[in-house]
Write an enzyme that holds these catalytic residues in place. Structure first.
Site, PDB file in Angstrom:
ATOM      1  N   ASP A  65      41.424  39.155  34.781  1.00  8.70           N
ATOM      2  CA  ASP A  65      39.959  38.564  34.781  1.00  8.70           C
ATOM      3  C   ASP A  65      39.965  37.104  34.491  1.00  8.70           C
ATOM      4  O   ASP A  65      38.873  36.564  33.956  1.00  8.70           O
ATOM      5  CB  ASP A  65      38.394  39.095  34.607  1.00  8.70           C
ATOM      6  N   GLU A 238      33.280  43.628  42.215  1.00 10.22           N
ATOM      7  CA  GLU A 238      33.533  43.481  41.067  1.00 10.22           C
ATOM      8  C   GLU A 238      33.891  42.284  41.595  1.00 10.22           C
ATOM      9  O   GLU A 238      34.256  41.330  42.427  1.00 10.22           O
ATOM     10  CB  GLU A 238      33.569  44.340  39.955  1.00 10.22           C
TER      11      GLU A 238
END
Length: 593
Positions: A65, A238
């Site tokens: 991420d 997401e």
């Protein structure tokens, strides 16, 4: 490959005196050059840095991420750091292998945000630094979004917890960040419609400031395409990231299960003149923009961010990926590649690049601009110059000297005089370039430029435009063989390129850029652990090969071999092939002759 050029000089220099495992060559004097015309390979026709390449991953540690920002001469990255805290890394280049690392915030225990800290996003918004992150109390259903605000102006400094970022529903939320469009702020995130983990949707809401949602959430998109539903349920949208270009705004999201190799990137495009809070004004692309590539050995490419090149002319995507279809949430490392744009003004990411691919650095990389350094009338300080070990490197100073006489400049490293440079007169509007060599210590160094001429100090300091370290690490070069890069604790960077007496064994340095056509020294740091001499062939821009001889050095000991030849403005390529035995190539330095 450029046209062949006749090399006017060929010389090899060896020295056997070893210092800290390196046989050093003494470079006598300082060489200066002037930039008087345009060259290929730069955005504005001017010299824009020495170029070079890097390889993925950006750092050899799990960095899922990734969120990356470039500002004032530095890249900053944050990422999911074991789910326990918020770490920030600081680097001069998009390659974070020698970055400084710092945990900037630890959560207090026994709160609703003490555990499972996911996907922090670092953003610079309206003059302040923020980090947005998801966290819970140990139970996934309690994940919500929270914010940190930097106490001062330093994103690598102290942060203050500012509380939860939420809309009136206060539902499950992760991966939030701020989007700014037409002077209005919006919060974009991944959330559940209700209280059950069925689908993660893309939501948006207006903000009155970077810490406050000021209106109801709006459902922009839900994961109902086949590729988004892979690996589910639950079905996933997401990792939303915002991409801007020429007044347009895009949301790039990650779809499919993040625990699968099918994790990919999708695109939402706001129509020109559209309202971000109107779902019908967003168009979703039917196919993913970046997905796994078995041939390249890249799986689960996703959860990205976007960042500009140092000169602001290029757009880059930073994302995580793995090297095996069965890695799941393990082995997710940050990677990067340049974005292109099609005729419709939409981004194109291409295929994910393999770990063997040598990628040209973002435009303007490696140029440490004086405007971002600390300066006063007596000196200019360039900090955060990293080195993995003690090593002597080439220094290139950009300057203007529109006076009637040459000036002298001292280069100090960590309060030790390292080199003295002469700055000849330049024509009005012309940039001059002065080369020297300085020794760096292992770790983070500070390089200071100053003059011992008290009457001219302020003018000399004002004349400095930028500096560069014109070293090219061999492990970032292209090779004709797989698995040619090896670890070596004595190397100047993160490893070496192994050269063998095998067909295809080579090291090709591409995107080698110099300020001016002319004669240059190519200094090869190379180790020959065998008992006798070995040889390699060196070729510049497809010219006739030159045979270089490397004396025996012993294991993990490097000598420097110098080749003198002509380079031209624009991209040059230097190739080293046909090793007669096993060698380890550490780096190539370039200095004007």
């Amino acid at each position: 490959m450029r046209d062949s050029r006749l090399l006017r000089k060929r010389r090899m220099i060896y020295m056997t005196a070893l210092l800290l495992g390196i046989a050093s060559i003494v470079i006598v004097g300082v060489i200066t050059m002037r930039d008087t015309g345009s060259r290929g390979g730069s955005a504005n026709g001017k010299y824009n840095g020495h170029g070079g390449t890097f390889k993925n991953p950006l750092i050899d540690m799990d960095t899922p991420d990734p969120s990356v920002v470039y500002k004032d001469g530095y890249y900053y990255m944050t990422f999911t750091h074991n789910g326990t805290d918020v770490m920030v890394m600081k680097s001069r280049t998009l390659d974070f292998k020698q970055a400084q690392k710092k945990v900037v915030w630890y959560p207090p225990i026994d709160t609703m945000y003490s555990a499972n800290l996911w996907a922090p996003e670092i953003q610079y918004i309206r003059g302040k630094w923020y980090i947005y992150f998801a966290a819970d109390d140990g139970q996934n259903e309690n994940h919500r979004m929270y914010a940190l605000e930097a106490v001062g102006d330093d994103p690598f400094g102290e942060y203050e917890f500012k509380g939860q970022i939420t809309d009136e529903t206060n539902k499950w939320a992760i991966d939030g960040l701020v989007m700014e469009h037409e002077e209005q702020l919006y919060f974009v995130w991944s959330g559940w419609e209700g209280n059950e983990n069925i689908r993660q949707n893309t939501y948006i809401a207006p903000m009155s400031d970077p810490l406050t949602i000021s209106g109801p959430r709006v459902l922009l998109s839900t994961p109902d395409l086949d590729w988004e539903m892979a690996g589910g349920p639950p079905y996933i949208q997401e990792g939303q990231a915002i991409l801007y270009r020429e007044g347009r705004v895009f949301i790039v999201y990650s779809g499919a299960g993040s625990w699968t190799p099918f994790y990919s990137l999708g695109l939402l495009t706001l129509k020109e003149g559209g309202n971000p809070l109107q779902p019908e004004d967003w168009q979703r692309s039917a196919e993913p923009l970046l997905t796994m590539d078995e041939e390249a050995g890249v799986y689960g490419p996703g959860h990205n961010s976007f960042v500009k090149s140092p000169d602001g002319t290029e757009d880059w995507i930073v994302y995580h990926g793995t090297t095996s279809a069965t890695d799941g949430w393990n082995n997710r490392k940050a990677r990067a590649q340049r974005i292109s744009w099609n005729e419709q003004g939409l981004p194109e990411f291409g295929k994910p690049l393999s770990l063997e691919t040598a990628i040209p650095l973002p435009a303007g990389s490696g140029v440490y601009q004086a405007k971002y350094a600390q300066r006063d009338e007596e000196r200019i300080r360039f900090g955060s110059i990293s080195a993995s070990g003690q090593t002597e490197v080439p220094l290139l100073v950009h300057y203007r000297n529109e006076t009637e006489h040459s000036r002298s400049l001292e280069a100090w490293v960590n309060e030790t005089l390292a080199s003295t440079l002469e700055l000849p007169v330049t024509e009005p509007g012309e940039i001059g370039y002065a080369y020297g060599r300085v020794r760096l210590e292992a770790g983070v160094n500070e390089l200071v430029l100053r003059s011992n001429d008290e009457e001219e100090q302020s003018k000399i300091i004002e004349a400095i435009q930028a500096i560069e370290i014109t070293r090219y690490e061999a492990e970032t070069a292209s090779s004709g063989l797989r698995d040619a890069v090896g670890a070596d604790p004595s190397a100047s960077g993160e490893g070496v390129m192994k050269l063998k007496n095998e067909q295809g064994s080579s090291a090709s340095f591409r995107s080698i850029i110099v300020p001016h056509s002319g004669e240059y020294r190519l200094i090869l740091g190379i180790s020959n652990p065998g008992d006798g001499e070995q040889t390699v062939q060196l070729k510049v821009n497809g010219s006739k090969e030159t045979r270089l001889t490397i004396p025996s050095t012993g294991r993990n000991v490097f000598t420097e071999v110098v080749f003198e030849g002509k380079l031209h403005r624009g991209d040059n390529e230097i190739t080293i092939t046909e090793a007669s035995g096993d060698l380890s190539l550490d780096y190539m330095d370039i200095i004007a002759n």
